[in-house]
Design a protein around this motif. Structure first.
Motif, short mmCIF file in Angstrom:
data_model
loop_
_atom_site.label_atom_id
_atom_site.label_comp_id
_atom_site.label_asym_id
_atom_site.label_seq_id
_atom_site.Cartn_x
_atom_site.Cartn_y
_atom_site.Cartn_z
N LEU A 325 23.62 27.42 41.90
CA LEU A 325 24.60 26.70 41.65
C LEU A 325 25.64 27.21 40.77
O LEU A 325 25.28 27.43 39.33
CB LEU A 325 24.32 25.05 41.18
N ALA A 326 26.78 27.57 41.07
CA ALA A 326 27.83 28.12 40.21
C ALA A 326 29.10 27.42 40.00
O ALA A 326 30.00 27.62 40.80
CB ALA A 326 27.95 29.64 40.43
N GLY A 327 29.41 26.80 38.77
CA GLY A 327 30.75 25.86 38.71
C GLY A 327 30.35 24.38 39.04
O GLY A 327 29.59 24.26 39.99
N THR A 328 30.61 23.42 38.27
CA THR A 328 30.63 22.38 38.44
C THR A 328 31.21 21.55 39.77
O THR A 328 32.41 21.94 39.79
CB THR A 328 30.90 21.27 37.42
N PRO A 329 30.43 21.21 40.64
CA PRO A 329 31.08 20.86 41.90
C PRO A 329 32.05 19.66 41.90
O PRO A 329 33.04 19.47 42.78
CB PRO A 329 30.00 20.39 43.03
N SER A 330 32.22 18.78 40.65
CA SER A 330 33.10 17.76 40.76
C SER A 330 33.58 17.47 39.29
O SER A 330 33.45 18.19 38.42
CB SER A 330 32.32 16.36 41.06
N ARG A 331 34.41 16.70 39.06
CA ARG A 331 35.26 16.24 37.87
C ARG A 331 34.02 15.53 36.83
O ARG A 331 34.22 14.37 36.42
CB ARG A 331 36.27 15.50 37.70
N TYR A 332 32.94 15.96 36.65
CA TYR A 332 31.66 15.37 36.20
C TYR A 332 32.06 14.98 34.79
O TYR A 332 31.44 13.86 34.66
CB TYR A 332 30.50 16.54 35.92
#
Length: 418
Positions: A325-332
């Motif tokens: 997993l590279a980079g947050t997938p959402s506006r967490y």
């Protein structure tokens, strides 16, 4: 030598600092990756270099440390005096701070270092030429020493003046921090024949698309785009995105995605049927997020802030023999957690090892498993089996060998002298 991941050993032909005998009085440039804020929120990128700095200084070397913080392009490059203070405390010896790095005064300061003395020089990104890999700037940096130790794995993918540029001018060795991170990442590297590989790519940085997506589509079995990567994929598919974030290099990333889609790929690309959209003012969310079918497009003044992970993709992630997993997938951090929580839940049950990459990703997401703050460097290494600084170190070693010099001989290359 081939590794069990399918790539050749990424350290093959790379000279290692651990194998280099250091003698008193030698002048070293230490190319570090101390991209750490003044509050020293996380000091891992500094602390990873302590052993080598301690060894060099203990052997009587004179060490000029070069590093970056922020970027010249957006005006965030700032002073590194806090790094010198932290190093002084951790090493138990005074580490000087020299605000300049490419001036005659900086050269004189480096020449005046006493055996065993370390100095942190000014932020390399105060110069526009650093990120362009400007040869003249590299030549000025090279005047600070006679040999280069390259650490800072987080910048190993960047062909910058203080990173790969100085290696065209001075003989270089890979610092322990660089070697340790490359070896740590080996289980996730390469095409992995017979292993189901998955990659989740998010965040805002263009490298997640230009490097991550482009290569993952050829080497993985499943690719789940999120963040700006997903927005770019949706744009390439012709969907209306309203005010959705397309990152700092939207045209280059769009061309890359279209190129990927025009070619046969090993990976199945996850495109969600439903996204979460919210009204925005710039990058600030100013209203409630709601689910919306991708096919309906994103209204004006709204942006994609999250997405719904398809059940088949969640099952595939959980069954992966290797996952990244590279980079947050959402506006967490803005409370948009659906896709990230679904991905993390699946990866926590993965059949094989799962890894989080990147400083922001590691800082933002709750994950108890293995992590690497390398980000772009790790992506490049996992995608291609090498990265820019490793290639430069190999080329450097071949050049030195071709000139018939050993490690203890004259360390000046290509006409640069001190």
């Amino acid at each position: 030598m081939a590794s069990d991941t399918g790539w050749a050993d990424p350290l093959a032909g790379v000279p290692l600092l651990d194998a280099r005998h250091v003698t008193a009085g030698e002048r070293w440039v230490f190319s570090a990756g101390f991209n750490v804020d003044a509050a020293l929120t996380s000091t891992g990128r500094i602390d990873s270099e302590l052993d080598d700095l301690r060894r060099l200084a203990g052997a009587g070397a004179r060490v000029a440390v070069l590093s970056h913080l922020g970027s010249h392009r957006d005006g965030t490059a700032s002073a590194l005096d806090h790094v010198a203070g932290h190093l002084s405390r951790r090493l138990g010896r005074r580490v000087r701070y020299v605000p300049e790095n490419a001036s005659d005064a900086a050269v004189r300061a480096a020449e005046a270092l006493e055996p065993g003395e370390i100095a942190v020089f000014g932020n390399t990104r105060h110069h526009a030429g650093e990120e362009r890999g400007d040869p003249e700037l590299a030549r000025r940096f090279a005047l600070l020493g006679d040999a280069v130790a390259v650490g800072g794995f987080s910048k190993a993918h960047r062909a910058h003046a203080s990173n790969t540029g100085v290696l065209r001018l001075l003989p270089g060795w890979a610092a322990r921090s660089l070697v340790t991170e490359v070896r740590f990442l080996a289980p996730w590297a390469g095409p992995g024949e017979g292993v189901y590989r998955a990659a989740v790519l998010g965040g805002r940085k263009p490298e997640k698309t230009l490097v991550g997506l482009v290569h993952a589509m050829r080497t993985c079995d499943l690719v789940v785009p999120g963040g700006v990567v997903l927005n770019t994929v949706l744009r390439a598919l012709g969907h209306d995105l309203g005010a959705s974030d397309l990152g700092s290099r939207p045209d280059a990333c769009l061309d890359a995605v279209r190129g990927v889609m025009d070619l046969p790929a090993r990976a199945r690309l996850h495109v969600p049927r439903t996204v979460r959209v919210a009204p925005v003012d710039g990058r600030r969310i100013v209203g409630e997020a709601r689910s919306r079918p991708v096919a309906d497009g994103v209204p004006a003044g709204h942006a994609v802030v999250d997405f719904e992970l398809e059940p088949w993709a969640a099952r595939a992630l959980a069954g992966a023999g290797s996952a990244v997993l590279a980079g947050t997938p959402s506006r967490y951090l803005d409370g948009q957690v659906r896709s990230a929580d679904a991905v993390l839940s699946a990866l926590s049950r993965a059949a094989g090892p799962a890894l989080l990459l990147g400083g922001d990703t590691v800082a933002e997401l709750p994950w108890p498993g293995p992590v690497s703050t390398g980000g772009g460097s790790a992506l490049q290494l996992l995608a291609t089996g090498t990265c820019a600084v490793l290639d430069a170190l190999r080329d450097n070693a071949r050049r030195v060998a071709g000139e018939g010099r050993g490690p203890a001989d004259d360390n000046v290359m290509d006409g640069v002298s001190t």
